[in-house]
Design an enzyme around this catalytic site. Structure first.
Site, PDB file in Angstrom:
ATOM      1  N   PRO A  37       2.473  -1.593  -5.050  1.00 45.72           N
ATOM      2  CA  PRO A  37       1.455  -2.641  -5.192  1.00 45.72           C
ATOM      3  C   PRO A  37       1.662  -3.819  -4.241  1.00 45.72           C
ATOM      4  CG  PRO A  37       2.110  -1.864  -7.343  1.00 45.72           C
ATOM      5  CD  PRO A  37       3.045  -1.212  -6.357  1.00 45.72           C
ATOM      6  N   CYS A  38       0.540  -4.339  -3.716  1.00 43.75           N
ATOM      7  CA  CYS A  38       0.628  -5.362  -2.677  1.00 43.75           C
ATOM      8  C   CYS A  38       0.110  -6.747  -3.050  1.00 43.75           C
ATOM      9  CB  CYS A  38      -0.124  -4.890  -1.432  1.00 43.75           C
ATOM     10  SG  CYS A  38      -1.908  -4.719  -1.683  1.00 43.75           S
TER      11      CYS A  38
END
Length: 300
Positions: A37-38
């Site tokens: 996840p970013c």
């Protein structure tokens, strides 16, 4: 996303739908691909170093420790390179290397690889030190641009190349008004440009390039020219093309009839916007595929 994968690759799939933190055992494999996840790294967000999502990559490393593939590829946003003045990416690389890999980050722009879109992303490419580097003396080559302004490169792919044939039959697209935030910057590219980055949201999709250009009327304030027919958002078919998905690829909207059409479409926009552009993924993976092919040839 799970349903979409099943639709398109029904014979090559075993899915584990648990939260990765609850998966106890990962299977053996030759290559592991992923994108942790970013949001915590994104320049568009608050960029908090202690955002709990910033630490989910640890479970990617846990999977590597169990599976020990020859290669791994992890994709993330450009902002990961600068969070904490570069100390975060440095620590992440050290953690991945502790699993037995030589790891190199590559910052690339999708348009340099045949994608009609301005999209900068970071790829961490890991090569197993014992299984590949020591045994085969293999080093992953720095990705080389295939498209650009130089004579030895192919010309950039434009919106005209990618979606002009869909102008009269674009298919469904997200409808609704545009917020002041949306209109705080230009959202419309010209036909001979590459698209803005395709985001994981129908409401935030760029405008179709047809009609007049937007006009800047004040700081952080832009105005649309003409009626709605000249200022619609890019359709699902169009953003899939811009992400270089083939036309045959199908996307599931979840099939929930109790959700509005916009809501169902947004599930597709989210999948496409979160994806790695297909042509960029191919460029990054090709050296690994070539290594595998050569290894098999020498073993025969």
């Amino acid at each position: 996303a799970n349903q979409t994968y099943k639709i398109n690759f029904p014979k090559h799939i075993v899915q584990q739908q648990k939260d990765i933190r609850k998966v106890a055992k990962f299977p053996k494999c030759n290559v592991m691909l992923g994108g942790f996840p970013c949001p915590g790294f994104s320049e568009a967000g608050p960029r908090l170093i202690d955002d709990e999502r910033n630490f989910l990559y640890i479970h990617f490393i846990r999977a590597l420790l169990q599976s020990q593939p020859e290669f791994f590829v992890a994709e993330n946003v450009k902002g990961m390179m600068t969070l904490g003045k570069g100390e975060v990416i440095k620590q992440i690389i050290e953690d991945f290397e502790s699993a037995g890999y030589s790891v190199t980050p590559y910052l690339v722009n999708a348009r340099d690889f045949g994608v009609p879109q301005l999209r900068e992303r970071v790829f961490l490419v890991g090569v197993h030190r014992e299984k590949v580097i020591k045994k085969y003396k293999f080093e992953y080559p720095t990705p080389q641009k295939s498209h650009g302004d130089m004579e030895n490169l192919k010309p950039y792919v434009t919106l005209n190349d990618a979606i002009r044939d869909l102008e009269k039959d674009p298919g469904p697209y997200f409808k609704g008004s545009y917020s002041s935030i949306y209109l705080s910057r230009n959202r419309k590219k010209k036909w001979d440009d590459q698209s803005f980055t395709i985001q994981a949201s129908g409401r935030q999709a760029p405008l179709h390039p047809g009609g007049e250009e937007m006009i800047k009327v004040d700081k952080d304030k832009w105005q649309l020219v003409g009626g709605e027919e000249f200022n619609r958002r890019l359709s699902v078919k169009e953003i899939a093309r811009i992400q270089t998905f083939p036309d045959w690829f199908e996307f599931s909207d979840g099939g929930n009839v109790n959700i509005s059409e916009n809501g169902r479409l947004d599930k597709i926009y989210k999948q496409i916007g979160n994806a790695v552009p297909v042509m960029l993924a191919k460029a990054i993976a090709q050296p690994i595929a070539d290594f595998a092919k050569n290894k098999l040839a020498t073993q025969k």
